[in-house]
Design a protein around this motif. Structure first.
Motif, short mmCIF file in Angstrom:
data_model
loop_
_atom_site.label_atom_id
_atom_site.label_comp_id
_atom_site.label_asym_id
_atom_site.label_seq_id
_atom_site.Cartn_x
_atom_site.Cartn_y
_atom_site.Cartn_z
N ARG A 57 85.01 93.09 -14.53
CA ARG A 57 84.52 91.80 -14.05
C ARG A 57 85.32 91.36 -12.82
O ARG A 57 84.77 90.89 -11.83
N ASP A 58 86.63 91.53 -12.88
CA ASP A 58 87.46 91.16 -11.74
C ASP A 58 87.15 92.05 -10.53
O ASP A 58 87.12 91.59 -9.40
N ARG A 59 86.90 93.32 -10.81
CA ARG A 59 86.61 94.21 -9.71
C ARG A 59 85.29 93.82 -9.03
O ARG A 59 85.16 93.87 -7.82
N ASP A 60 84.33 93.41 -9.86
CA ASP A 60 83.05 92.99 -9.29
C ASP A 60 83.25 91.76 -8.41
O ASP A 60 82.70 91.66 -7.31
N LEU A 61 84.08 90.83 -8.87
CA LEU A 61 84.35 89.62 -8.08
C LEU A 61 85.01 90.00 -6.76
O LEU A 61 84.66 89.48 -5.70
N LEU A 62 85.96 90.91 -6.83
CA LEU A 62 86.63 91.34 -5.60
C LEU A 62 85.65 92.03 -4.65
O LEU A 62 85.75 91.89 -3.44
N ASN A 63 84.71 92.75 -5.22
CA ASN A 63 83.71 93.39 -4.38
C ASN A 63 82.91 92.34 -3.62
O ASN A 63 82.60 92.49 -2.45
N TRP A 64 82.58 91.27 -4.32
CA TRP A 64 81.83 90.19 -3.66
C TRP A 64 82.68 89.54 -2.56
O TRP A 64 82.23 89.34 -1.44
N LEU A 65 83.92 89.24 -2.90
CA LEU A 65 84.77 88.55 -1.93
C LEU A 65 85.07 89.45 -0.74
O LEU A 65 85.22 88.99 0.38
N GLY A 66 85.17 90.75 -1.00
CA GLY A 66 85.49 91.69 0.06
C GLY A 66 84.27 92.28 0.73
O GLY A 66 84.38 93.24 1.45
N ASP A 67 83.12 91.66 0.48
CA ASP A 67 81.87 92.14 1.08
C ASP A 67 81.58 93.58 0.65
O ASP A 67 81.09 94.37 1.42
N GLY A 68 81.94 93.88 -0.57
CA GLY A 68 81.66 95.21 -1.08
C GLY A 68 80.19 95.43 -1.35
O GLY A 68 79.72 96.55 -1.38
N TYR A 69 79.49 94.31 -1.51
CA TYR A 69 78.06 94.41 -1.73
C TYR A 69 77.32 94.00 -0.48
O TYR A 69 77.72 93.09 0.22
N ARG A 70 76.22 94.66 -0.24
CA ARG A 70 75.35 94.26 0.86
C ARG A 70 74.17 93.49 0.29
O ARG A 70 73.34 94.04 -0.42
N LEU A 71 74.10 92.23 0.61
CA LEU A 71 72.98 91.44 0.14
C LEU A 71 71.76 91.70 1.02
O LEU A 71 71.90 91.93 2.22
N PRO A 72 70.59 91.64 0.42
CA PRO A 72 69.37 91.87 1.20
C PRO A 72 69.12 90.80 2.24
O PRO A 72 68.53 91.05 3.28
N GLY A 73 69.58 89.58 2.01
CA GLY A 73 69.35 88.52 2.98
C GLY A 73 70.63 87.78 3.29
O GLY A 73 70.93 86.76 2.68
N PRO A 74 71.45 88.27 4.22
CA PRO A 74 72.70 87.59 4.56
C PRO A 74 72.41 86.24 5.19
O PRO A 74 71.48 86.11 5.99
N PRO A 75 73.19 85.21 4.86
CA PRO A 75 72.91 83.86 5.32
C PRO A 75 73.29 83.63 6.78
O PRO A 75 74.41 83.28 7.10
N ALA A 76 72.32 83.86 7.66
CA ALA A 76 72.46 83.47 9.07
C ALA A 76 73.66 84.09 9.77
O ALA A 76 74.19 83.52 10.68
N GLU A 77 74.10 85.25 9.32
CA GLU A 77 75.18 85.92 10.03
C GLU A 77 74.63 86.82 11.13
O GLU A 77 75.22 86.97 12.17
N ASN A 78 73.47 87.38 10.86
CA ASN A 78 72.86 88.30 11.82
C ASN A 78 71.91 87.53 12.73
O ASN A 78 70.96 86.92 12.27
N PRO A 79 72.15 87.52 14.05
CA PRO A 79 71.27 86.78 14.97
C PRO A 79 69.85 87.33 14.98
O PRO A 79 68.92 86.65 15.40
N LEU A 80 69.68 88.56 14.54
CA LEU A 80 68.34 89.12 14.49
C LEU A 80 67.58 88.67 13.26
O LEU A 80 66.40 88.92 13.13
#
Ligand SMILES: [Zn+2]
Length: 60
Positions: free
Chosen positions: A29-52
Motif C-alpha cells: 500500500r505504501d509503495r503504491d502511494l509512493l508510486n503516485w507521489l513519484g509519478d510512477g503511474y501514467r494517468l490517461p488524462g493528466p490535469p492541464a500539464e500538457n499544452p496539447l
C-alpha cells in the motif's frame, strides 16, 4: 465463475489483506502511494500539464 484476478494485490498479485485492501500488506500500500507521489503511474488524462491536451480537439 470466480474471477482469478479479484482480491489480488495489484502490485505483487498475492491475496489481499482486509486491513490493507486492495493490497496484500502495508508495504504494498505504501509503495503504491509512493508510486503516485513519484509519478510512477501514467494517468490517461493528466490535469492541464500538457499544452496539447487542453480540449482543443473533442474526443471521438
Ligand atoms: Zn502486495
Amino acid at each position: 465463475m470466480p474471477n482469478p484476478t479479484a482480491d489480488r494485490c495489484p502490485l505483487c498479485a498475492r491475496p489481499t489483506a482486509p486491513d490493507h485492501a486492495p493490497f496484500c500488506s502495508r508495504g504494498c500500500r505504501d509503495r503504491d502511494l509512493l508510486n503516485w507521489l513519484g509519478d510512477g503511474y501514467r494517468l490517461p488524462g493528466p490535469p492541464a500539464e500538457n499544452p496539447l491536451d487542453r480540449g482543443e480537439e473533442p474526443p471521438l
